[in-house]
Scaffold this active site. Structure first.
Site, PDB file in Angstrom:
ATOM      1  N   ARG A  37       0.821  -1.214   0.000  1.00  0.00           N
ATOM      2  CA  ARG A  37       0.000   0.000   0.000  1.00  0.00           C
ATOM      3  C   ARG A  37       0.855   1.264   0.000  1.00  0.00           C
ATOM      4  O   ARG A  37       0.583   2.208  -0.754  1.00  0.00           O
ATOM      5  CB  ARG A  37      -0.938  -0.016   1.214  1.00  0.00           C
ATOM      6  CG  ARG A  37      -2.124  -0.967   1.037  1.00  0.00           C
ATOM      7  CD  ARG A  37      -2.736  -1.372   2.368  1.00  0.00           C
ATOM      8  NE  ARG A  37      -3.952  -2.173   2.172  1.00  0.00           N
ATOM      9  CZ  ARG A  37      -3.954  -3.466   1.850  1.00  0.00           C
ATOM     10  NH1 ARG A  37      -2.806  -4.104   1.666  1.00  0.00           N
ATOM     11  NH2 ARG A  37      -5.095  -4.125   1.687  1.00  0.00           N
ATOM     12  N   ARG A 127      -7.616 -16.586  -9.952  1.00  0.00           N
ATOM     13  CA  ARG A 127      -7.951 -15.617  -8.904  1.00  0.00           C
ATOM     14  C   ARG A 127      -8.931 -14.580  -9.442  1.00  0.00           C
ATOM     15  O   ARG A 127      -8.724 -14.012 -10.521  1.00  0.00           O
ATOM     16  CB  ARG A 127      -6.695 -14.941  -8.357  1.00  0.00           C
ATOM     17  CG  ARG A 127      -5.739 -15.930  -7.715  1.00  0.00           C
ATOM     18  CD  ARG A 127      -4.742 -15.252  -6.817  1.00  0.00           C
ATOM     19  NE  ARG A 127      -5.377 -14.703  -5.615  1.00  0.00           N
ATOM     20  CZ  ARG A 127      -4.694 -14.129  -4.624  1.00  0.00           C
ATOM     21  NH1 ARG A 127      -3.378 -14.022  -4.712  1.00  0.00           N
ATOM     22  NH2 ARG A 127      -5.319 -13.650  -3.568  1.00  0.00           N
ATOM     23  N   GLU A 320      -6.527 -14.742   6.330  1.00  0.00           N
ATOM     24  CA  GLU A 320      -5.152 -15.148   6.046  1.00  0.00           C
ATOM     25  C   GLU A 320      -4.564 -16.015   7.163  1.00  0.00           C
ATOM     26  O   GLU A 320      -3.568 -16.715   6.960  1.00  0.00           O
ATOM     27  CB  GLU A 320      -4.285 -13.915   5.842  1.00  0.00           C
ATOM     28  CG  GLU A 320      -4.144 -13.038   7.059  1.00  0.00           C
ATOM     29  CD  GLU A 320      -3.874 -11.591   6.710  1.00  0.00           C
ATOM     30  OE1 GLU A 320      -2.860 -11.070   7.173  1.00  0.00           O
ATOM     31  OE2 GLU A 320      -4.690 -10.984   5.986  1.00  0.00           O
TER      32      GLU A 320
END
Length: 431
Positions: A37, A127, A320
Site C-alpha cells: 500500500r 484468482r 489469512e
C-alpha cells in the site's frame, strides 16, 4: 464441494520435528500488505517519500518492478527505499502470484497515459478480479481480459482515462477490490465514492489499513455504514513523507503457533500496541486455544498450553490466518469449526480444499463446509504436504511437522512470496 486447485512441484523439504517445547526470539520482516500500500501511495504522490522497514520478498519486488516499469523511480536495494513519483505511462506488468500487484495496479493503470498489460503465474488465472474490472468500466476505463474459471482474469489490458465520481462494486469476493479503488480515488478529478453491493466484505481490516495509509498521506476519506457500506474520497495531492513499516503480524503467526503446538515459548519483538493488520487477531485466537500471551515493551510472548483446545470462530476479518489456525485445530483435543472464509477459495489456491485434502492425507478428519472448515481430532501420521505454490499452505505443513514426525513439505521456497528466509528462521527455533 467442487474445488479447483493445483498441486505444486519441487523437492520435499523435511519439516523439522521437535519433541521438546520450542523456544525462540523471532524478528519478523515488515508487513507485505503495508509495504504494498505504501509503495502505491508513494508512487502516486506529489512529492518524494521514504519507506523504512519495507518487506523485500517476491510479491513486494514484483510491485517495485511494476511501478518502475510505469515510470516511478524507486531507489534502494534493501528495506530502506526512496520513491520519486512521475506521471505513469503504459507498460507490461508481471504480477506473478501477487494479488496486491494484480488488483491494485489494475486500478492504478487507469491513470497511465497508455495501455497497461498484465500477465502472471498460471495459478493467478484462477484468482477473481471481475468485480473490480466491472467497477473500472463504470468509470469509463477500457478493459480487455481473458476468461478463467472464476470469470475475467489474465491476460489483462487496462486503458484509461477514468472519468466519473461514483462506482458500485461487489467486494464480497475480496476486500482488495475496495482497496484498489481507494488507492485510485484521490487522483481522479472529482474524487470517488465507492459503494459495496453484495454480501459482507471479507477482511475489512485490510480496507481499514488502506484508509489509514491514505489518510496518513493526506487523503480525505469519509466512511458510511448507514445503508450500503461506502467510502467517499476527496480529490487532492498526497505527501506521505517518511513511513516506517510495521512487522508482518500474519507472518509472525506460524512462529507463535509453534509455541502453542509444542507447549513452548516464542517472543516476537516490535509488536505494535495498535494496528490495522488483520494478523493481530492471532493473539486472542491463540488464547482461546489455551495459550497465554503477554505484551511488554513491544515484545509479544506466547506460551503454549499442555493441550490445544478446539475453537469455533468466524475468521472473516482474518482469513489469512486460516492455515495457521487449521494446523493447530488438527492437533487439538476437541473439534473446531472455522467459518466466514468462503472467499479463501479464490486465494493463491483454493485454501479450503487444500487444507481439507492435506489434513485428510495425514490421517486427520477435516471437511469443507459452505463457508469454512470442520476439523475433528484424529491421530496424524507422517507424509508429504503439498504447498500448492501457496506460502501459507507451506507454513501450515511446517507447523504440523513440529508435532508429527515424518512430514515433508513440497516447494517450501514458495514462502519467499512474503518471508524470504522462512526455512532458516524456522529451523532456528527448532534447534
Amino acid at each position: 464441494m467442487t474445488s479447483q486447485f493445483h498441486p505444486s512441484n519441487g523437492d520435499p523439504w523435511p519439516a523439522p520435528h521437535h519433541s521438546e517445547p520450542v523456544s525462540g526470539f523471532v524478528t519478523v520482516p515488515g508487513s507485505k500488505s503495508l509495504t504494498a500500500r505504501h509503495l502505491v501511495i508513494a508512487a502516486l504522490s506529489s512529492s518524494p517519500s521514504r519507506l523504512s522497514g519495507a518487506l523485500r520478498s517476491r510479491d513486494t519486488d514484483l510491485m517495485i518492478e511494476a511501478l518502475r516499469a510505469m515510470g516511478t523511480t524507486i531507489e534502494g536495494d534493501g528495506d530502506d527505499l526512496t520513491i520519486i513519483p512521475a506521471p505513469l505511462h503504459g507498460a507490461h506488468i508481471d504480477v506473478g502470484l501477487a494479488g496486491t500487484v494484480f488488483r491494485f495496479l489494475a486500478a492504478v493503470a487507469a491513470l497511465a497515459d497508455g495501455p497497461v498489460s498484465f500477465d502472471g503465474d498460471a495459478a493467478m488465472y484462477a484468482r477473481p478480479i471481475g468485480p473490480l474490472l466491472d467497477g473500472l468500466e463504470q468509470l469509463g476505463v477500457k478493459i480487455t481480459a481473458g476468461e478463467g474459471p472464476r470469470g475475467r482474469t489474465l491476460p489483462l489490458t487496462v486503458e484509461g482515462p477514468a472519468s466519473g465520481s461514483a462506482v458500485t462494486v461487489d467486494a464480497s469476493g475480496s476486500s482488495q477490490f475496495v482497496s484498489a479503488l481507494l488507492l485510485l480515488a484521490p487522483h481522479l478529478p472529482h474524487g470517488l465514492t465507492i459503494t459495496h453491493e453484495g454480501e459482507s466484505v471479507p477482511s475489512l481490516p485490510h480496507v481499514a489499513m488502506t484508509v489509514e495509509a491514505l489518510r496518513r498521506a493526506g487523503a480525505s476519506i469519509e466512511e458510511s455504514t448507514d445503508g450500503p457500506v461506502s467510502w467517499t474520497v476527496a480529490p487532492g495531492p498526497l505527501h506521505p513523507g517518511h513511513i516506517t513499516v510495521e512487522p508482518d503480524l500474519s507472518n509472525a503467526s506460524p512462529f507463535l503457533a509453534a509455541a502453542v503446538a509444542t507447549g513452548g515459548t516464542v517472543t516476537i519483538p516490535h509488536w505494535p500496541a495498535q494496528t490495522t493488520q488483520a494478523g493481530a487477531h492471532i493473539v486472542p485466537i491463540l488464547e482461546r486455544m489455551g495459550a497465554t500471551a503477554t505484551l511488554s515493551d513491544g515484545n509479544l510472548t506466547v506460551t503454549g498450553p499442555g493441550s490445544i483446545s478446539g475453537i469455533d470462530i468466524d475468521l472473516r476479518d482474518a482469513g489469512e490466518l486460516t492455515p495457521t489456525v487449521a494446523a493447530l485445530a488438527a492437533l487439538a483435543d476437541s473439534p473446531s469449526r472455522l467459518s466466514g472464509i468462503a472467499h479463501l477459495r479464490g486465494h493463491e489456491t483454493d485454501r479450503l480444499a487444500a487444507i481439507a485434502s492435506e489434513v485428510t492425507k495425514l490421517g486427520g478428519r477435516c471437511v469443507e463446509t459452505r463457508d469454512g472448515l470442520f476439523i475433528e481430532p484424529a491421530p496424524l501420521h507422517g507424509g508429504v504436504v503439498d504447498s500448492y505454490e501457496d506460502h501459507r499452505m507451506a507454513t501450515f505443513g511446517a507447523i504440523l511437522g513440529l508435532v508429527v514426525p515424518g512430514i515433508s513439505v513440497i516447494d517450501i521456497a514458495c514462502t519467499s512470496k512474503t518471508l524470504p528466509d522462512f526455512p532458516t528462521m524456522w529451523e532456528a527455533i527448532t534447534t
